[in-house]
Design a protein around this motif. Sequence first.
Motif, PDB file in Angstrom:
ATOM      1  N   GLN A  71       0.827  -1.202   0.000  1.00 26.29           N
ATOM      2  CA  GLN A  71       0.000   0.000   0.000  1.00 26.29           C
ATOM      3  C   GLN A  71       0.868   1.261   0.000  1.00 26.29           C
ATOM      4  O   GLN A  71       0.484   2.292  -0.552  1.00 26.29           O
ATOM      5  CB  GLN A  71      -0.916   0.003   1.230  1.00 26.29           C
ATOM      6  N   VAL A  72       2.037   1.171   0.628  1.00 25.67           N
ATOM      7  CA  VAL A  72       2.977   2.297   0.576  1.00 25.67           C
ATOM      8  C   VAL A  72       3.477   2.481  -0.851  1.00 25.67           C
ATOM      9  O   VAL A  72       3.550   3.607  -1.361  1.00 25.67           O
ATOM     10  CB  VAL A  72       4.162   2.069   1.542  1.00 25.67           C
ATOM     11  N   ARG A  73       3.831   1.366  -1.499  1.00 27.42           N
ATOM     12  CA  ARG A  73       4.272   1.456  -2.893  1.00 27.42           C
ATOM     13  C   ARG A  73       3.175   2.045  -3.776  1.00 27.42           C
ATOM     14  O   ARG A  73       3.432   2.869  -4.659  1.00 27.42           O
ATOM     15  CB  ARG A  73       4.656   0.076  -3.419  1.00 27.42           C
ATOM     16  N   ALA A  74       1.937   1.617  -3.520  1.00 29.18           N
ATOM     17  CA  ALA A  74       0.822   2.153  -4.308  1.00 29.18           C
ATOM     18  C   ALA A  74       0.701   3.663  -4.126  1.00 29.18           C
ATOM     19  O   ALA A  74       0.477   4.403  -5.093  1.00 29.18           O
ATOM     20  CB  ALA A  74      -0.481   1.456  -3.896  1.00 29.18           C
ATOM     21  N   LYS A  75       0.876   4.128  -2.885  1.00 29.45           N
ATOM     22  CA  LYS A  75       0.811   5.564  -2.629  1.00 29.45           C
ATOM     23  C   LYS A  75       1.963   6.295  -3.319  1.00 29.45           C
ATOM     24  O   LYS A  75       1.777   7.381  -3.874  1.00 29.45           O
ATOM     25  CB  LYS A  75       0.824   5.826  -1.114  1.00 29.45           C
ATOM     26  N   LEU A  76       3.139   5.689  -3.317  1.00 29.50           N
ATOM     27  CA  LEU A  76       4.284   6.296  -3.999  1.00 29.50           C
ATOM     28  C   LEU A  76       4.016   6.472  -5.488  1.00 29.50           C
ATOM     29  O   LEU A  76       4.492   7.431  -6.110  1.00 29.50           O
ATOM     30  CB  LEU A  76       5.531   5.431  -3.793  1.00 29.50           C
ATOM     31  N   TYR A  77       3.222   5.555  -6.039  1.00 28.69           N
ATOM     32  CA  TYR A  77       2.913   5.633  -7.469  1.00 28.69           C
ATOM     33  C   TYR A  77       1.611   6.376  -7.756  1.00 28.69           C
ATOM     34  O   TYR A  77       1.080   6.300  -8.868  1.00 28.69           O
ATOM     35  CB  TYR A  77       2.877   4.233  -8.076  1.00 28.69           C
ATOM     36  N   GLY A  78       1.094   7.091  -6.761  1.00 27.69           N
ATOM     37  CA  GLY A  78      -0.015   8.003  -7.019  1.00 27.69           C
ATOM     38  C   GLY A  78      -1.393   7.497  -6.678  1.00 27.69           C
ATOM     39  O   GLY A  78      -2.377   8.195  -6.923  1.00 27.69           O
ATOM     40  N   LEU A 137      -4.683   6.666  -0.577  1.00 26.81           N
ATOM     41  CA  LEU A 137      -4.550   5.901   0.658  1.00 26.81           C
ATOM     42  C   LEU A 137      -5.944   5.686   1.236  1.00 26.81           C
ATOM     43  O   LEU A 137      -6.607   6.625   1.666  1.00 26.81           O
ATOM     44  CB  LEU A 137      -3.670   6.666   1.651  1.00 26.81           C
ATOM     45  N   THR A 138      -6.400   4.445   1.282  1.00 28.17           N
ATOM     46  CA  THR A 138      -7.727   4.141   1.818  1.00 28.17           C
ATOM     47  C   THR A 138      -7.648   3.966   3.326  1.00 28.17           C
ATOM     48  O   THR A 138      -6.564   3.829   3.903  1.00 28.17           O
ATOM     49  CB  THR A 138      -8.283   2.852   1.192  1.00 28.17           C
ATOM     50  N   LEU A 139      -8.814   3.949   3.962  1.00 22.56           N
ATOM     51  CA  LEU A 139      -8.851   3.746   5.409  1.00 22.56           C
ATOM     52  C   LEU A 139      -8.291   2.373   5.775  1.00 22.56           C
ATOM     53  O   LEU A 139      -7.513   2.243   6.728  1.00 22.56           O
ATOM     54  CB  LEU A 139     -10.285   3.896   5.927  1.00 22.56           C
ATOM     55  N   ASP A 140      -8.664   1.344   5.026  1.00 20.77           N
ATOM     56  CA  ASP A 140      -8.145  -0.001   5.320  1.00 20.77           C
ATOM     57  C   ASP A 140      -6.629  -0.050   5.164  1.00 20.77           C
ATOM     58  O   ASP A 140      -5.924  -0.670   5.971  1.00 20.77           O
ATOM     59  CB  ASP A 140      -8.799  -1.037   4.405  1.00 20.77           C
ATOM     60  N   ALA A 141      -6.120   0.609   4.117  1.00 18.44           N
ATOM     61  CA  ALA A 141      -4.671   0.627   3.905  1.00 18.44           C
ATOM     62  C   ALA A 141      -3.972   1.364   5.036  1.00 18.44           C
ATOM     63  O   ALA A 141      -2.945   0.910   5.551  1.00 18.44           O
ATOM     64  CB  ALA A 141      -4.349   1.279   2.564  1.00 18.44           C
ATOM     65  N   ALA A 142      -4.524   2.506   5.433  1.00 22.33           N
ATOM     66  CA  ALA A 142      -3.927   3.280   6.528  1.00 22.33           C
ATOM     67  C   ALA A 142      -3.927   2.467   7.813  1.00 22.33           C
ATOM     68  O   ALA A 142      -2.942   2.479   8.568  1.00 22.33           O
ATOM     69  CB  ALA A 142      -4.691   4.593   6.724  1.00 22.33           C
ATOM     70  N   ARG A 143      -5.016   1.736   8.076  1.00 24.97           N
ATOM     71  CA  ARG A 143      -5.080   0.897   9.272  1.00 24.97           C
ATOM     72  C   ARG A 143      -4.002  -0.180   9.243  1.00 24.97           C
ATOM     73  O   ARG A 143      -3.322  -0.430  10.234  1.00 24.97           O
ATOM     74  CB  ARG A 143      -6.457   0.249   9.377  1.00 24.97           C
ATOM     75  N   ASP A 144      -3.847  -0.832   8.084  1.00 27.32           N
ATOM     76  CA  ASP A 144      -2.847  -1.894   7.969  1.00 27.32           C
ATOM     77  C   ASP A 144      -1.434  -1.346   8.181  1.00 27.32           C
ATOM     78  O   ASP A 144      -0.614  -1.960   8.876  1.00 27.32           O
ATOM     79  CB  ASP A 144      -2.939  -2.567   6.597  1.00 27.32           C
ATOM     80  N   ALA A 162      -6.881   6.080  11.484  1.00 31.48           N
ATOM     81  CA  ALA A 162      -6.023   4.915  11.687  1.00 31.48           C
ATOM     82  C   ALA A 162      -5.016   5.155  12.802  1.00 31.48           C
ATOM     83  O   ALA A 162      -4.708   4.245  13.581  1.00 31.48           O
ATOM     84  CB  ALA A 162      -5.294   4.583  10.376  1.00 31.48           C
ATOM     85  N   MET A 163      -4.505   6.379  12.909  1.00 33.03           N
ATOM     86  CA  MET A 163      -3.547   6.696  13.963  1.00 33.03           C
ATOM     87  C   MET A 163      -4.221   6.676  15.334  1.00 33.03           C
ATOM     88  O   MET A 163      -3.627   6.231  16.317  1.00 33.03           O
ATOM     89  CB  MET A 163      -2.892   8.044  13.681  1.00 33.03           C
ATOM     90  N   VAL A 164      -5.471   7.141  15.420  1.00 33.25           N
ATOM     91  CA  VAL A 164      -6.215   7.075  16.681  1.00 33.25           C
ATOM     92  C   VAL A 164      -6.410   5.619  17.096  1.00 33.25           C
ATOM     93  O   VAL A 164      -6.204   5.245  18.250  1.00 33.25           O
ATOM     94  CB  VAL A 164      -7.581   7.778  16.557  1.00 33.25           C
ATOM     95  N   GLU A 165      -6.783   4.778  16.138  1.00 31.38           N
ATOM     96  CA  GLU A 165      -7.067   3.375  16.428  1.00 31.38           C
ATOM     97  C   GLU A 165      -5.810   2.592  16.813  1.00 31.38           C
ATOM     98  O   GLU A 165      -5.919   1.484  17.355  1.00 31.38           O
ATOM     99  CB  GLU A 165      -7.731   2.719  15.215  1.00 31.38           C
TER     100      GLU A 165
END
Length: 507
Positions: free
Chosen positions: A104-111, A114-121, A159-162
């Motif tokens: 998911q980090v790689r996906a964000k790097l490529y544009g 960032l979804t809630l599930d990805a941020a949680r993971d 995600a940071m709160v959780e």
Amino acid sequence: MQTTTERGASIMRVKRLHIDTYHEPVIYMRRDCHVCRSEGFEAHSRIEVTFGERRVIATLNVVSNGLVETEEIGLSEAAWRVLGAADGEEVSLAHPLPLQSFSQVRAKLYGHALTLDAARDIMRDIVAGNYSDIEIAAFLTACAGNRMDLDEITALTRAMVESGARLDWGKEVIVDKHCVGGLPGNRTTLLVVPIVAACGLTIPKTSSRAITSPAGTADTMETLAPVMLDLARMRAVVAAEGGCIAWGGAVNLSPADDLLIRIERPLDLDSDGQLVASVLSKKLAAGSTHVLIDIPVGPTAKVRSLDAAQRLTNILCSVGQAIGLEVRTLFTDGSQPVGRGIGPALEAYDVLAVLQNAPHAPDDLRQRALLLSARILEMGLGITPEAALTQARQALTSGTAWRKFQAICAAQGGMREPPRAPHTYPILAKARCRIVAFDNRRLARIAKLAGAPRAPAAGILLHGASGGHFNKGDPIYTIHAESPGELAYARDYAESQPDVVLVEKEF
């Protein structure tokens, strides 16, 4: 001799090496170690080390000398603290499971968004210690600048709160404040908390340590009283006094944020999206309902224009509304430092002078604290701005806020006197002049080169504000340091930057 467990993990003895690797767990193995060769471990490999019920994923450093024997691994201080093993005890080593969330980090790097599930993971893996510092740096870089929209910032905040504990104080109104930073000496929190608490509101303030500045609120408060409060102690302080000033990292509030901050500090990254997620996740986790954000605006502050301040306000208020926080912002003067001190102890002495209504107390710090306190009282009590300012001023001038601050310090473990630096060096006026402007960023750099915030007595003491007049030979500011080497380091830089305090000659 190393052995192998039934599940294939290799068993080796541990050795504490007393090497400080900051917060990153690191292990050390011999290049000719059979485990290194058979498992294919190389420098910077990630290795899972298990001792009983405790585990850590550490980064491997390979050595070729006698630092460790072939049948043992060395532990950095960070790895040793996590495992709790003693010298000579056996631990198991294995390849960690694949880090699925890094895709998911790689996906964000490529544009990709960032979804809630990805941020949680991602946050879950960061808190579990599964990310190396390099991998955390990649995530921060992927989110830096303007690479996150409102939905992504909201997802990251949730995600940071959780990722940690969340407090509930059993009250409808819990107030808090935060400054986005970038303004040296702006230590208003230590004044706002006792003023607001003295006026009857509950303000459990959890603060971070400095990220890119010479002092954070927790750094300055720590020169006056303990800030490493566990949750039970924090609750007891707030129950007794209506407020506290504690380091957020000690109470497991948004622990992912603390791990991100320690990488942001050396990278000097502090983007709007990360800033909003960091601030609001801590406020929501701390149980706040109403939050005031101080945004200093100035040419060398973190926020440099009113347009930028308004953009940041829009993000803060929108994300706040999405997660159930009432957020307001206040634009303040960010053209010059606040108070006279820059650095933990020097800023603490400014705070004490204001609380004690001392004649020499810096009035700009006093007025700014009163303004912020009044806005919080207006939010929390639902009173007019005039009535709020009157209450705040009365609490300060009557000594009620000073008594409240002393009581908070006592409840947190006892008040103490901030340290004084043994080494100082004045930067002198070369002619009769007056101050025209300050470069906040370079002043902060000088204070950090002098040792702040790690050395609490280090920093800068200013001898005038904008418009201040000096005769030839008068000190414009004085560098404070705890060691001669740090003093020389800061002095050399300061003398190479004559316009860090811009002056014009007077005739």
